[in-house]
Design a protein around this motif. Structure first.
Motif, mmCIF file in Angstrom:
data_model
loop_
_atom_site.group_PDB
_atom_site.id
_atom_site.type_symbol
_atom_site.label_atom_id
_atom_site.label_comp_id
_atom_site.label_asym_id
_atom_site.label_seq_id
_atom_site.Cartn_x
_atom_site.Cartn_y
_atom_site.Cartn_z
ATOM 1 N N THR A 124 2.083 -2.586 -3.364
ATOM 2 C CA THR A 124 1.922 -1.883 -4.643
ATOM 3 C C THR A 124 1.379 -2.824 -5.714
ATOM 4 O O THR A 124 0.436 -2.471 -6.453
ATOM 5 C CB THR A 124 3.263 -1.290 -5.099
ATOM 6 O OG1 THR A 124 3.645 -0.253 -4.184
ATOM 7 C CG2 THR A 124 3.154 -0.689 -6.498
ATOM 8 N N GLY A 159 4.501 4.813 0.805
ATOM 9 C CA GLY A 159 3.475 4.525 -0.191
ATOM 10 C C GLY A 159 2.269 5.433 -0.135
ATOM 11 O O GLY A 159 1.425 5.423 -1.047
ATOM 12 N N TYR A 167 -1.120 1.964 -4.299
ATOM 13 C CA TYR A 167 -0.892 1.607 -2.903
ATOM 14 C C TYR A 167 -2.256 1.547 -2.206
ATOM 15 O O TYR A 167 -3.241 2.127 -2.703
ATOM 16 C CB TYR A 167 0.010 2.652 -2.216
ATOM 17 C CG TYR A 167 0.962 2.056 -1.210
ATOM 18 C CD1 TYR A 167 2.019 1.244 -1.617
ATOM 19 C CD2 TYR A 167 0.810 2.289 0.164
ATOM 20 C CE1 TYR A 167 2.904 0.687 -0.704
ATOM 21 C CE2 TYR A 167 1.688 1.751 1.081
ATOM 22 C CZ TYR A 167 2.735 0.932 0.646
ATOM 23 O OH TYR A 167 3.606 0.381 1.560
#
Length: 525
Positions: A124, A159, A167
């Motif tokens: 992330t 994600g 992501y």
């Protein structure tokens, strides 16, 4: 620098002859453009890493993505320690990014708090800081074990909904098998992920295929262009016939001829060179072949391969993935009916399984070569009959593949006495209860011309639940001899019934006539 045929590691354009990597995964770029998560799988040494690295390089060079290929293999030793596995993957990503990406696209310092979500948090942070969408190729994903694999897959799935701003836009999992076969259960349990897969966001499973015949010709043509050494048209056809386009085999055959057999560049490469190279590869148990046959002891593999070696039907539960698993390993063809993937594997498998038998054959190959250079094939059959009477029951009981034991023992005997001067070709009549063998023995005739002796055999088994296969065997042998253009052959019938006479009594020779009038030898054993 002269390029060469590559049999270890990914291909490099400046060093190796190679087929353009991106042509082998034509669907992948479009899936990346659609921000999809998908799987690429193929057996070992089929060019996965070469193709994926090339794709990552091209995607980054396009200016649209920051694409990185890396291996998860280092995480294998972490076992179920998912914290250690995540840290190992992140260290690999950092190292590969320093090598492969411009500085502005590399991950910045990320939090490495050792917890269950370390990997997801790091990805992330990288996606949010990177000026381009991230595309990550997780190669060797199925090297990760147990709980660590579940942990990684669940984080990637979690994600998925945050892509591309928070992501990676596209994630590609790459391994030997499709995601359904990843061994993900804890405690070493080989259970598959099944329908509750932690990576159920994948949109496609792409399998990297083998070379086409045109691609084999193109690869070998690169050697001709670089060195002037030609492959005869028959040799090019033979290379594809032996390998069915399996990339490692295609390269290994040519490398054996060019480098290890050192055929001079002014000498064209012929089918004889390739046949000799094939034999050398098998005898050397090259790494690729060794790793392949190591799978033969697995129950899932044996359930598929064993009946095929005996010419029978592979009986697989419709809810069982054994067929898919063995196909993904590259041992059998991708299409039905079930067949060994290529002629070279077709030789390797029984020779490995019967290596112990062959080591116990004391008959000297030279004792069966007549003064005119031909084989005394009747003498070989009689010698085998003596060997079978004395050792057959014991050797059959010791075989891992019991159903195919008689076939393997006969093939091992023939291989031992023919080895060095001739060849034993095998064909499994799947579903027809037969195995066809062809012994090829090159020699020189009275005028010193090259000649070839061919001896055809068909193997049948009289099983407890079946009738006498003699009649069917004679008809099938007749058809086999027709296809080969031979006037005679040998039918071997192994009696595996509990009520059969003792092996010494039942092992006898006879002569029968086929429907087309051919006299053939019948050996009941």
């Amino acid at each position: 620098m002269t390029r060469r045929f590559n049999t270890s590691g990914p291909c490099l354009p400046d060093l190796h002859y190679m087929i353009p990597a991106l042509t082998r995964l034509p669907a992948a770029p479009a899936l990346v453009d659609e921000s999809e998560y998908f799987v690429v799988h193929a057996p070992r040494q089929t060019g996965k890493t070469t193709a994926l690295r090339a794709l990552a390089t091209e995607l980054t060079a396009s200016g649209k993505y920051a694409a990185l290929h890396f291996s998860c293999e280092v995480a294998e030793s972490a076992g179920d320690d998912y914290v250690a596995a995540q840290q190992a993957i992140l260290q690999t990503i950092e190292r590969r990014a320093r090598i492969s990406l411009p500085e502005e696209l590399r991950p910045r310092s990320w939090a490495k708090t050792p917890d269950i979500g370390t990997l997801g948090g790091a990805l992330t942070a990288w996606a949010e800081a990177c000026p381009r969408p991230l595309v990550l190729f997780f190669d060797e994903i199925d090297a990760i074990q147990g709980e660590s694999l579940i942990n990684v897959l669940r984080q990637l799935r979690e994600g998925f909904n945050e892509r591309p701003a928070h992501y990676p836009a596209s994630i590609i999992l790459c391994g030997l098998r499709d995601v359904r076969d990843y061994k993900a259960a804890s405690g070493g349990d080989p259970s598959r992920l099944g329908t509750a897969s932690p990576f159920n966001v994948k949109v496609e499973s792409l399998r990297l295929g083998d070379f086409t015949e045109d691609e084999v010709r193109s690869l070998y043509g690169q050697h001709t262009a670089d060195t002037g050494q030609e492959f005869t048209p028959d040799a090019l056809s033979r290379a594809f016939e032996l390998t069915a386009g399996q990339p490692w085999l295609v390269n290994a055959l040519a490398r054996e001829v060019v480098r290890n057999m050192a055929v001079p560049v002014d000498v064209p490469i012929t089918t004889a060179h390739l046949d000799r190279a094939k034999e050398r590869l098998i005898q050397a148990r090259a790494t690729h072949l060794d790793s392949l046959v190591d799978k033969l002891t697995e129950p899932r593999v044996r359930r598929v391969i064993e009946p095929m070696l005996a010419g029978g039907l592979t009986k697989v539960d419709p809810y069982d993935d054994d067929l898919s698993y063995v196909r993904d390993l590259g041992l059998i063809k991708q299409t039905d009916p079930v067949q060994v993937a290529n002629p070279l594997y077709r030789e390797v498998i029984p020779r490995v399984l019967s290596a112990g038998v062959q080591a116990n054959v004391t008959a000297s190959p030279s004792s069966f070569v007549r003064a005119d250079g031909r084989l005394d094939f009747r003498g070989i059959l009689e010698s085998f009959a003596d060997f079978w009477r004395e050792n057959g029951d014991m050797l059959a009981a010791a075989q891992l593949y019991r159903e195919a034991a008689p076939h393997l023992i006969l093939m091992a005997f023939l291989q031992r006495v023919v080895n060095g001067g001739g060849y034993v070709d095998r064909e499994y009549g799947v579903g027809r209860g037969r195995v066809d063998l062809l012994v090829r023995w090159p020699y020189q005739d009275a005028e010193a011309n090259a000649a070839l002796q061919r001896e055809a055999l068909e193997i049948k088994v009289h099983r407890p639940d079946k009738g006498d296969p003699t009649r069917d065997g004679i008809g099938q042998l007749d058809a086999y001899l027709d296809a080969l253009g031979l006037d005679t052959g040998t039918l071997v019938i192994f009696d595996r019934r509990p009520t059969a006479a003792p092996i010494a009594q039942r092992t006898q020779f006879g002569i029968v006539t086929t429907p087309q009038g051919r006299p053939v030898t019948l050996l009941r054993a």
